[in-house]
Design a protein around this motif. Structure first.
Motif, PDB file in Angstrom:
ATOM      1  N   ARG A   1       0.830  -1.207   0.000  1.00 18.52           N
ATOM      2  CA  ARG A   1       0.000   0.000   0.000  1.00 18.52           C
ATOM      3  C   ARG A   1       0.859   1.249   0.000  1.00 18.52           C
ATOM      4  O   ARG A   1       0.537   2.249  -0.661  1.00 18.52           O
ATOM      5  N   VAL A   2       1.958   1.214   0.732  1.00 20.76           N
ATOM      6  CA  VAL A   2       2.896   2.350   0.729  1.00 20.76           C
ATOM      7  C   VAL A   2       3.480   2.525  -0.666  1.00 20.76           C
ATOM      8  O   VAL A   2       3.585   3.645  -1.185  1.00 20.76           O
TER       9      VAL A   2
ATOM     10  N   ARG B   1      -2.634   5.924   5.288  1.00 19.00           N
ATOM     11  CA  ARG B   1      -3.359   5.779   6.553  1.00 19.00           C
ATOM     12  C   ARG B   1      -3.718   4.323   6.813  1.00 19.00           C
ATOM     13  O   ARG B   1      -3.614   3.839   7.950  1.00 19.00           O
ATOM     14  N   GLU B   2      -4.132   3.613   5.760  1.00 16.46           N
ATOM     15  CA  GLU B   2      -4.399   2.179   5.905  1.00 16.46           C
ATOM     16  C   GLU B   2      -3.162   1.431   6.389  1.00 16.46           C
ATOM     17  O   GLU B   2      -3.263   0.446   7.132  1.00 16.46           O
ATOM     18  N   ALA B   3      -1.999   1.892   5.949  1.00 20.07           N
ATOM     19  CA  ALA B   3      -0.741   1.232   6.309  1.00 20.07           C
ATOM     20  C   ALA B   3      -0.180   1.690   7.645  1.00 20.07           C
ATOM     21  O   ALA B   3       0.916   1.265   8.034  1.00 20.07           O
ATOM     22  N   GLY B   4      -0.920   2.571   8.361  1.00 22.14           N
ATOM     23  CA  GLY B   4      -0.507   2.954   9.699  1.00 22.14           C
ATOM     24  C   GLY B   4       0.209   4.281   9.816  1.00 22.14           C
ATOM     25  O   GLY B   4       0.776   4.592  10.870  1.00 22.14           O
ATOM     26  N   TRP B   5       0.175   5.088   8.768  1.00 22.98           N
ATOM     27  CA  TRP B   5       0.827   6.395   8.791  1.00 22.98           C
ATOM     28  C   TRP B   5      -0.214   7.496   8.994  1.00 22.98           C
ATOM     29  O   TRP B   5      -1.325   7.420   8.466  1.00 22.98           O
ATOM     30  N   THR B   6       0.166   8.520   9.750  1.00 24.82           N
ATOM     31  CA  THR B   6      -0.723   9.660   9.991  1.00 24.82           C
ATOM     32  C   THR B   6       0.062  10.950   9.832  1.00 24.82           C
ATOM     33  O   THR B   6       1.300  10.961   9.939  1.00 24.82           O
ATOM     34  N   VAL B   7      -0.671  12.029   9.575  1.00 25.46           N
ATOM     35  CA  VAL B   7      -0.040  13.335   9.436  1.00 25.46           C
ATOM     36  C   VAL B   7      -0.140  14.068  10.757  1.00 25.46           C
ATOM     37  O   VAL B   7      -1.230  14.231  11.328  1.00 25.46           O
TER      38      VAL B   7
ATOM     39  N   ASN C   1       4.670   7.267  11.658  1.00 25.18           N
ATOM     40  CA  ASN C   1       4.033   5.987  11.951  1.00 25.18           C
ATOM     41  C   ASN C   1       3.649   5.914  13.428  1.00 25.18           C
ATOM     42  O   ASN C   1       3.781   6.901  14.167  1.00 25.18           O
ATOM     43  N   ALA C   2       3.186   4.755  13.878  1.00 27.81           N
ATOM     44  CA  ALA C   2       2.695   4.614  15.254  1.00 27.81           C
ATOM     45  C   ALA C   2       3.793   4.841  16.280  1.00 27.81           C
ATOM     46  O   ALA C   2       3.506   5.197  17.432  1.00 27.81           O
ATOM     47  N   GLN C   3       5.035   4.643  15.884  1.00 30.12           N
ATOM     48  CA  GLN C   3       6.165   4.865  16.795  1.00 30.12           C
ATOM     49  C   GLN C   3       6.664   6.305  16.766  1.00 30.12           C
ATOM     50  O   GLN C   3       7.641   6.648  17.430  1.00 30.12           O
TER      51      GLN C   3
END
Length: 613
Positions: free
Chosen positions: A333-334, A421-427, A434-436
């Motif tokens: 997805r990325v 966003r589906e792959a876990g990334w946010t702005v 990412n979540a970390q």
């Protein structure tokens, strides 16, 4: 076939995939021939005199000066270590010689005769009796055996994958060498082995083949190294008593007395050197320079000519390659999000003067490119892998995003952000994390300024997603070292394809090669389905099966979103100082520069023009 750029011949000739010899089996079931083809009978008879496109009476003499980029530190082009000088292929003869005018055909060259048994479990080559190294010693079957074994053990990783189905190579007499195969399924092996450049065993005894070489190597070909200055230039001198000068595969070619390569740090400096008359011939790869850069005094005075030559070469895949060995690009997805951001239409209008076509297949401009929805034989190939593939592969055509060319790619950015966003990334604070809390950032590794103007607009588009991408431009030597070590996040890769895809696909796409430094699997693709399909392509029993299997491979690669496809064109753009003669036509699959010659009466005019330039 390896990196050969060929197009399909008419279907009437495509009768099978076996290496078809010219001739009939003898009473012992062995066919003895002068040529092999993957697409039916070779076009030229045993007694052909020269290639159809050459001038067999072309005069010999003069010099051609060509461009090389970066630097070099070795005259051994067969190993991973070091950066080899350009032009070293002029030193060595191969067992067979490819025709630039036919699809996947090779003719006797260093070998005088080829033998193929009915079961196709081996191929034998008998060397020309007069074949000699430049020191006068005969070329022997032992040289061939030594070359094969040395390249497979100490040469670049490509050789091991390419020859994986060869069981052994043995000398059966002073001039006869036999390659035995593990099975009869790999039908292109005889032609692959015909491409073997034969090296002198006696020269390399006492030398470490695995180390860069900085002395003139011994060869057998039409040229020898006359002089060189490491990293700055190299000159090849025509061998006047070259043993093969009257072979039909050589007559009318290699007409220069000297071939000189001058090294420049980048393409911009090299172009200026050409305009100043320091370089004789240039193949132009920049659409901008071709459109705007060829208005200089020598052009206006008729001293420099230029031409676009249409060709029949499959264009393969040129793309931004995302390194799957990096965690950042392991999610499909990325990778698709990176594709959505790339605005080809804007680039083609504003950077390339509309001269390119978007590449939409790993086998573009050939019969092997997939299209539409899989059906028939291709669907049958894919069906056993259905559970391991995206469901949409069977119901939707793979499509690249298309923009209006305005530069305002809002829809693409919107789709990309949704995928990320589906792959876990946010702005957060205009940065993609990412979540970390780790930012989405990477480096695009390129060589030369030409690709900077392509990479930088892409970087700016990524910034709108909160992605930080940096462009790193290095010289060709450093670039090759990093590519061989897979030390990059993203780079530009060009995967050339042919009319007969086969063993080279292992080096491009398989798991084994993804782990082997120096392989051509630049992206690091590693999936069981691709591995299985590559094996099916290599072992295709006939042309129809090869087409279906290669289209299936193409479709699976596309749906994996492994690369960001760029563009291609169907012509060569060339420019030269007008001191050369050339044949009336070009071969179908090349420029044919080795069949040009110097017109002595023009040299004075050109030299005077250069002084006035």
């Amino acid at each position: 076939m390896h990196r050969r750029h060929l197009l399909a011949l008419p279907a009437a000739l495509a009768t099978g995939l076996a290496a078809t010899p010219s001739g009939r089996p003898g009473p012992d079931g062995i066919t003895r021939t002068h040529a092999l083809s993957l697409l039916g009978e070779p076009a030229l008879p045993r007694d052909f005199r020269h290639w159809p496109w050459v001038n067999p009476n072309a005069p010999k003499g003069g010099e051609i000066v060509l461009t090389a980029l970066g630097s070099y530190d070795s005259l051994n082009s067969f190993i991973l270590r070091g950066t080899a000088a350009v032009g070293l292929g002029n030193l060595y003869d191969t067992l067979l010689k490819e025709s630039s005018d036919e699809g996947s055909s090779e003719y006797a060259h260093l070998a005088a005769e080829i033998e193929l048994p009915a079961d196709r479990l081996w191929v034998a080559f008998t060397l020309h009796e007069q074949a000699r190294w430049h020191d006068g010693r005969p070329i022997t079957a032992e040289d061939v055996v030594w070359t094969f074994n040395t390249l497979r053990t100490a040469g670049r990783p490509t050789y091991r994958g390419y020859w994986a189905d060869v069981r052994e190579c043995v000398a059966e007499g002073p001039r006869r060498v036999v390659f035995r195969f593990t099975s009869a399924e790999n039908r292109e092996l005889p032609l692959i082995l015909g491409q073997l450049p034969v090296l002198p065993k006696h020269f390399w005894e006492g030398r470490d083949f695995s180390r860069p070489l900085l002395e003139a190597p011994l060869g057998s070909g039409p040229y020898r190294v006359e002089r060189f200055e490491t990293g700055r230039g190299i000159v090849y001198q025509r061998v006047a008593d070259y043993w093969g000068r009257d072979l039909p595969t050589m007559r009318g070619t290699n007409n220069w007395d000297r071939i000189r390569y001058e090294y420049y740090r980048d393409t911009t400096v090299a172009f200026e050197a050409f305009k100043a008359g320091q370089i004789d011939f240039r193949q132009e790869n920049s659409a901008r320079d071709w459109a705007t850069g060829y208005d200089f005094p020598a052009i206006r005075r008729g001293l420099v000519k230029r031409e676009e030559i249409r060709h029949e070469i499959p264009t393969g895949m040129q793309a931004f390659a995302m390194n799957h060995r990096r965690p950042l690009f392991q999610d499909a997805r990325v990778r698709r999000a990176m594709i959505e951001v790339f605005d080809f239409e804007w680039m083609n209008t504003n950077l390339f003067f509309g001269s390119y076509t978007r590449t939409a297949s790993y086998f573009s401009n050939s019969d092997f490119a997939s299209s539409g929805i899989p059906s028939g034989a291709e669907l049958a190939v894919l069906e056993p892998f259905r559970a391991q593939l995206p469901p949409a592969l069977f119901t939707e055509e793979y499509r690249l995003p298309v923009t209006d060319g305005s530069g305002n790619n809002r829809e693409g950015l919107r789709r990309a952000l949704a995928l990320l966003r589906e792959a876990g990334w946010t702005v957060r604070d205009r940065r993609l994390i990412n979540a970390q809390g780790q930012p989405f950032e990477f480096e695009i590794l390129i060589q030369g300024a030409t690709f900077e103007r392509i990479a930088l607009p892409y970087v700016q588009a990524l910034e709108r997603l909160g992605v930080t991408a940096r462009v790193r431009t290095v010289d060709p030597a450093q670039y090759q070292v990093r590519i061989d070590a897979f030390d990059y996040d993203m780079t530009v890769d060009s995967i050339g394809q042919s009319l007969s895809p086969g063993n080279e696909q292992r080096d491009f796409f398989t798991c084994e090669k993804a782990r082997e430094n120096g392989s051509q699997n630049v992206t690091g693709i590693c999936t069981p389905v691709v591995d299985a399909l590559v094996d099916q392509v290599v072992n295709a029993p006939d042309r129809d099966a090869l087409v279906a299997r290669t289209r299936a491979l193409d479709r699976v690669l596309l749906w994996g979103n492994h690369m960001i496809p760029q563009w291609h064109m169907r012509s060569f753009r060339i420019a030269w100082w007008d001191k050369f003669g050339k044949p009336a036509r070009n071969p179908k699959y090349g420029i044919g520069l080795d069949s040009w010659w110097v017109e002595a009466q023009r040299v004075g005019t050109v030299e005077e023009g250069r002084r006035q330039n």
